[in-house]
Scaffold this motif. Structure first.
Motif, PDB file in Angstrom:
ATOM      1  N   PRO A 277      79.401  52.494  19.141  1.00 55.69           N
ATOM      2  CA  PRO A 277      80.053  52.242  20.418  1.00 55.69           C
ATOM      3  C   PRO A 277      81.210  53.218  20.654  1.00 55.69           C
ATOM      4  N   ALA A 278      81.422  53.653  21.907  1.00 58.44           N
ATOM      5  CA  ALA A 278      80.925  53.079  23.131  1.00 58.44           C
ATOM      6  C   ALA A 278      79.527  53.566  23.507  1.00 58.44           C
ATOM      7  N   LEU A 279      78.839  54.206  22.596  1.00 59.13           N
ATOM      8  CA  LEU A 279      77.470  54.661  22.825  1.00 59.13           C
ATOM      9  C   LEU A 279      76.494  53.553  22.440  1.00 59.13           C
ATOM     10  N   PRO A 280      75.239  53.609  22.937  1.00 56.78           N
ATOM     11  CA  PRO A 280      74.365  52.432  22.876  1.00 56.78           C
ATOM     12  C   PRO A 280      73.498  52.305  21.626  1.00 56.78           C
ATOM     13  N   GLY A 281      73.858  52.985  20.534  1.00 55.43           N
ATOM     14  CA  GLY A 281      73.002  52.951  19.351  1.00 55.43           C
ATOM     15  C   GLY A 281      72.720  51.562  18.824  1.00 55.43           C
ATOM     16  N   ALA A 282      73.760  50.711  18.766  1.00 56.38           N
ATOM     17  CA  ALA A 282      73.551  49.343  18.277  1.00 56.38           C
ATOM     18  C   ALA A 282      72.638  48.567  19.209  1.00 56.38           C
ATOM     19  N   THR A 369      71.201  65.010  30.874  1.00 61.63           N
ATOM     20  CA  THR A 369      71.586  65.182  29.472  1.00 61.63           C
ATOM     21  C   THR A 369      70.619  66.143  28.779  1.00 61.63           C
ATOM     22  N   THR A 370      71.019  66.669  27.620  1.00 62.12           N
ATOM     23  CA  THR A 370      70.122  67.482  26.795  1.00 62.12           C
ATOM     24  C   THR A 370      70.206  66.986  25.362  1.00 62.12           C
ATOM     25  N   THR A 430      78.494  55.047  27.797  1.00 70.74           N
ATOM     26  CA  THR A 430      77.471  55.896  28.408  1.00 70.74           C
ATOM     27  C   THR A 430      76.200  55.779  27.592  1.00 70.74           C
ATOM     28  N   TRP A 431      75.154  56.511  27.967  1.00 71.16           N
ATOM     29  CA  TRP A 431      73.832  56.267  27.390  1.00 71.16           C
ATOM     30  C   TRP A 431      73.354  57.345  26.426  1.00 71.16           C
ATOM     31  N   SER A 432      74.143  58.365  26.171  1.00 65.77           N
ATOM     32  CA  SER A 432      73.755  59.381  25.182  1.00 65.77           C
ATOM     33  C   SER A 432      73.508  58.707  23.838  1.00 65.77           C
ATOM     34  N   SER A 450      67.038  62.214  23.565  1.00 66.20           N
ATOM     35  CA  SER A 450      66.431  62.572  24.843  1.00 66.20           C
ATOM     36  C   SER A 450      67.459  62.524  25.956  1.00 66.20           C
ATOM     37  N   PRO A 451      67.279  63.324  27.007  1.00 64.35           N
ATOM     38  CA  PRO A 451      67.959  63.040  28.269  1.00 64.35           C
ATOM     39  C   PRO A 451      67.333  61.809  28.909  1.00 64.35           C
ATOM     40  N   GLY A 452      67.972  61.301  29.966  1.00 69.29           N
ATOM     41  CA  GLY A 452      67.361  60.185  30.672  1.00 69.29           C
ATOM     42  C   GLY A 452      68.326  59.158  31.197  1.00 69.29           C
ATOM     43  N   GLY A 453      69.657  59.339  30.987  1.00 68.12           N
ATOM     44  CA  GLY A 453      70.600  58.362  31.507  1.00 68.12           C
ATOM     45  C   GLY A 453      70.333  56.978  30.945  1.00 68.12           C
ATOM     46  N   GLN A 454      70.354  55.972  31.809  1.00 75.66           N
ATOM     47  CA  GLN A 454      70.179  54.593  31.362  1.00 75.66           C
ATOM     48  C   GLN A 454      68.785  54.339  30.798  1.00 75.66           C
ATOM     49  N   GLN A 455      67.856  55.246  31.050  1.00 78.38           N
ATOM     50  CA  GLN A 455      66.507  55.084  30.518  1.00 78.38           C
ATOM     51  C   GLN A 455      66.407  55.469  29.038  1.00 78.38           C
TER      52      GLN A 455
END
Length: 556
Positions: A277-282, A369-370, A430-432, A450-455
């Protein structure tokens, strides 16, 4: 048999004899200083060369030319971090819409025999605590690359940046996805303001196959190559940056990359390691474990049952990220509870009986994103995601020194929870999501992002579940179907099958059929290690312009 190359490589002029001579000359210098054991110089019998862990090396990136540059660095004696830095700067030239000097990112680094480390160099709120209308935060990309190089790098900093500067100066042919981003409504509005993106007559935006030359960007990279990170944060580049609303000299001078412990959790027989966190790995790991508990290993990825289970797990993970996550320096995130494997498996087992059919709110937008993944002959792995947030940094983005500034701080508004509120020095949710997979011996066996934002969590799950629970070959997993649920709509690639339509009707989801040009489902850059035969497998995601290069490791 693993293919050592990719197809349809646009070889940039930057990969010329001068650049390669610099790299190889550096490697020879290192070799002459350290490769010959002292006892051999004294006349004793030759010392056997130890076998490296892998017989192959590789780079996967958002553009095949960037992957080529990274592998050149590995062949010249650099390690995975050297190659990642060179590749990331090359990507900043080749994908100016998606990442670069004006943005930030996060990287996972796995060194053989040590636990993986996470490096967060994302953008921060200025010292005055205010977010400008553009959403621009103080960029961390340059400090991130510098920090990684200072900690792990072996080749000179200047050497690693030279190929990117050469590509920017000499130009490259615009590939399909970049052309689409330059010529869609938003892209055309943004890039038409800058002469490097228009034809020689200035009458239109450049198109696929035409040459993009970025002299100002080349100047900036050459300055960074010669003067290091200080040129950006306290030197000549910083003076230009402080003319932009939201950026100030105090915040720039204080900027430092942070090193954290990644989050991890068991999925099948493997351990998934991801960004903290604050990234979405968990949230990603929670999602994978709940889907596993629901029995998704028994379902074909094309089936309605698979999509339904995965989207239920995604809904829970999305709620976790958007309500509980925040900058861990400013708020407490209970990752232990989120990553309770047995609890997540039990939730998945009860999906059929539960009323969990809610969908995350908001529209399904194209994701920026890249990502790049690198593996060297020693088995060192880097999984790196960089971004300027929205394509081109958003419609209010500014260009400084030839690079687009980010709109990362807009994420405080899109994820408006008590845990994610702006204040000086803070980073947003954020979603990275750079990710790695470890085997039962703790060795990295798969790196991806991957790129993709919330996806992004759904994009990565679409590869990880087949790869880890179905033992699907990497290329097949990347080529497989992808789904994303948002605002009551289930996005699918191409036409929805009868089984998917049936599942959507059951859950009262609308169907959104997408095409490549929509940019919804990212572009996974992945490498997989096989320690039994010491080989490396790459895969190319055809959804964008990515590519991978795998070659035999250089002889020690």
């Amino acid at each position: 048999m693993i293919s050592p190359t990719h197809t349809n490589v646009l070889r940039p002029k930057a990969r010329n004899s001068k650049v390669l001579a610099t790299l190889i000359g550096t490697a020879l210098l290192i070799s002459s200083c350290s490769a010959v054991p002292e006892e051999r110089l004294e006349g004793s019998s030759p010392v056997p060369t130890p076998q490296t862990p892998l017989s192959q090396i590789g780079v996967a990136a958002g553009h095949p030319d960037a992957a080529e540059i990274g592998v050149d660095v590995l062949e010249a004696g650099g390690n995975s971090v050297d190659a990642a830095v060179a590749t990331a700067f090359a990507v900043s030239v080749l994908e100016p819409h998606a990442s670069g000097i004006g943005g930030g990112g996060v990287s996972l680094v796995a060194v053989p025999g040590a636990k993986p480390a996470a490096f967060d160099y994302r953008e921060v709120v200025a010292e005055n605590g205010k977010i400008p209308a553009s959403g621009t935060g103080t960029p961390g990309f340059v400090d991130g690359m510098w920090t990684l190089h200072q900690k792990y790098g072996e080749l000179p900093w200047e050497t690693l940046l030279t190929p990117a500067a050469d590509i920017a100066r000499q130009g490259f042919k615009i590939p399909k996805f970049l052309s689409e981003r330059m010529n869609d409504g938003v892209g055309s509005q943004v890039v038409s303001q800058y002469p490097q993106f228009r034809n020689s007559k200035g009458t239109r935006v450049l198109k696929e196959g035409e040459l993009l030359v970025q002299d100002d960007l080349a100047d900036t990279i050459e300055t960074l190559a010669a003067s290091g990170r200080d040129a950006f944060y306290t030197g000549s580049i910083s003076k230009k940056l402080t003319q932009v609303e939201g950026l100030d000299s105090k915040t720039l001078s204080k900027y430092r990359t942070e090193e954290f412990t990644p989050v991890q959790g068991q999925v099948g027989q493997y351990t998934v390691v991801s960004a903290p966190p604050a990234l979405p790995g968990a949230g990603l790991i929670q999602m994978l474990q709940q889907a596993e508990g629901a029995g998704i290993a028994e379902d074909a990825p094309t089936s309605g049952a698979y999509a339904e289970k995965l989207m239920r797990a995604w809904s829970n993970a999305n709620e976790t990220v958007t309500t509980q996550f925040g900058d861990q320096r400013f708020t407490t995130v209970d990752t232990e509870e989120i990553l309770d494997r047995q609890a997540n498996l039990d939730i998945g087992k009860n999906f059929e009986e539960s009323a969990n059919t809610k969908t995350p709110s908001g529209p399904i937008d194209p994701g920026n994103t890249t990502h790049l993944t690198v593996v060297d002959a020693q088995g060192m792995m880097v999984s790196m995601t960089n971004t300027i947030t929205s394509f081109w940094g958003g419609t209010k983005s500014e260009v400084v020194g030839g690079f687009f500034l980010n709109n990362q701080l807009s994420r405080f508004k899109t994820v408006d929870s008590p845990a994610n509120q702006p204040e000086p020095g803070r980073k947003s949710v954020t979603w990275s999501n750079p990710t790695m997979v470890l085997d039962q011996q703790g060795r990295p066996v798969l790196g991806l992002g991957s790129p993709g934002g919330q996806q992004i969590p759904n994009i990565l799950s679409a590869v990880l579940i087949p790869a880890l629970l179905h033992e699907t070959p990497l290329q097949e997993a990347i080529d497989g179907p992808r789904y994303h649920l948002q605002g009551g709509a289930l996005a699918v690639e191409g036409s929805a099958s009868a089984d998917i339509l049936k599942a959507a009707k059951k859950q009262d989801w609308k169907i959104r059929e997408t095409k490549r040009v929509d940019g919804i489902f990212g572009s996974v850059q992945a490498l997989r290690i096989n320690y039994e035969d010491r080989s490396l497998t790459g895969a190319t995601d055809s959804r964008r312009d990515g590519g991978h290069v795998v070659r035999d490791a250089p002889t020690p």
